[in-house]
Scaffold this motif. Structure first.
Motif, PDB file in Angstrom:
ATOM      1  N   ARG A 110       0.831  -1.203   0.000  1.00 62.65           N
ATOM      2  CA  ARG A 110       0.000   0.000   0.000  1.00 62.65           C
ATOM      3  C   ARG A 110       0.864   1.252   0.000  1.00 62.65           C
ATOM      4  O   ARG A 110       0.596   2.218  -0.728  1.00 62.65           O
ATOM      5  N   PRO A 159      -5.188  -1.643  -3.885  1.00 66.38           N
ATOM      6  CA  PRO A 159      -3.798  -1.593  -3.420  1.00 66.38           C
ATOM      7  C   PRO A 159      -2.973  -2.673  -4.122  1.00 66.38           C
ATOM      8  O   PRO A 159      -3.355  -3.833  -4.145  1.00 66.38           O
ATOM      9  N   TYR A 209       2.645   1.695  -3.507  1.00 67.38           N
ATOM     10  CA  TYR A 209       1.752   2.130  -4.581  1.00 67.38           C
ATOM     11  C   TYR A 209       1.165   3.517  -4.344  1.00 67.38           C
ATOM     12  O   TYR A 209       0.642   4.136  -5.268  1.00 67.38           O
TER      13      TYR A 209
END
Length: 320
Positions: free
Chosen positions: A50, A270, A53
């Motif tokens: 998470r 995600p 990204y």
């Protein structure tokens, strides 16, 4: 199928390798021996993914946009379009499988859908020419848009192409003219058209089916006049890197929204669309439905004026 990790995902790959190793070890130990450790490592891997990204640069987004496991046109058709009937051929030369289109129902609404298909493995990539559309592909797109106009059907375009096929045969058959005709047809449509950049949107090969009333882009997709590799070669004669070019070109969804080249960013799960294709395609479907609903009350002239105003406005902000 083995997970394909990108370069910036190496720390995540190492952690998930440890998780797999620990999981195999737990099979030979007492039940539940390593459950707590495995769950903690999985949570850590998810947090790392998470975080990674959420902070991608333009070159990393380019890598994500090109990820081979991202959903392609055929996947979107299977998930979003009911009773899809593919229509082949340009009625002039041949059928091009790099650009596919046909009729179907999107959430109960009859539509014409057009898009680029790259393929998922060696056989399908060769079949679809790695997504590089030839002139007959764009002439097929024009034929399908003319059909949409005749029967008052909205057009949905799913764009994922690095550029049109640059081979000698493609030039001999008039690829520039075919792209221009397809772009013109998009702009002159009297029915709503919504385009979604699902992966890589490159050059005239992309805009030929993306000159729409509303242009959407997935969160980690890119949209550019040329590939970063091509820009590095032409502008800097290869003295720098494609990563430098990607950052300079402002090709990310966030940059494009700021410049009003695209109208909306569709969030990805995600880890990118390839990590959860079903969720990514559902988000795309919801966004398309919103945009079609907003456009459905407009007349043919209003649609053309809205589309023209949208494209004329690009780059004009701040000019006197």
């Amino acid at each position: 199928m083995a997970v394909q990790y990108l370069e910036f995902e190496r720390p995540i790959a190492d952690l998930e390798a440890k998780i797999e190793e620990l999981s195999k070890l737990s099979e030979t130990a007492s039940p539940g021996t390593f459950d707590a450790e495995i769950e903690a490592l999985r949570a850590r891997a998810q947090d790392m993914r998470r975080e990674a990204y959420a902070n991608l640069d333009a070159w990393q987004k380019t890598q994500v946009a090109r990820h081979p496991d991202r959903p392609h046109f055929i996947d979107y058709c299977a998930a979003l379009i009911d009773a899809f009937v593919e229509l082949k051929g340009d009625r002039k030369f041949a059928d091009d499988q790099a650009l596919i289109g046909g009729l179907g129902r999107f959430r109960g609404r009859p539509v014409v859908v057009i898009g680029n298909e790259k393929g998922h493995d060696t056989v399908t990539r060769v079949k679809h020419n790695f997504g590089y559309a030839r002139p007959e592909g764009y002439r097929k797109a024009v034929r399908l848009m003319e059909l949409a106009e005749r029967f008052h059907l909205p057009v949905i375009s799913l764009v994922d192409i690095a550029g049109a096929y640059p081979g000698v045969a493609s030039e001999e058959r008039g690829v520039a003219e075919a792209i221009a005709r397809s772009t013109e047809m998009c702009l002159m449509l009297g029915v709503p058209n919504v385009a979604v950049i699902t992966g890589e949107g490159g050059s005239g090969g992309a805009i030929a089916i993306a000159a729409a009333n509303r242009v959407l882009i997935l969160e980690h997709a890119i949209y550019s006049v040329i590939t970063p590799e091509g820009a590095n070669s032409i502008i800097w004669r290869g003295s720098r890197t494609p990563a430098d070019a990607a950052r300079a070109m402002k090709i990310s969804a966030q940059d494009l929204l700021g410049m009003k080249i695209v109208d909306r960013i569709v969030p990805e799960p995600p880890g990118g669309a390839h990590s959860d294709p079903a969720a990514a395609m559902a988000a795309v479907a919801d966004a398309i439905e919103d945009e079609l609903r907003a456009l459905e009350g407009l007349s043919a002239d209003e649609l053309r004026k809205q589309r023209a105003a949208r494209f004329y406005a690009i780059g004009r902000e701040g000019l006197s």
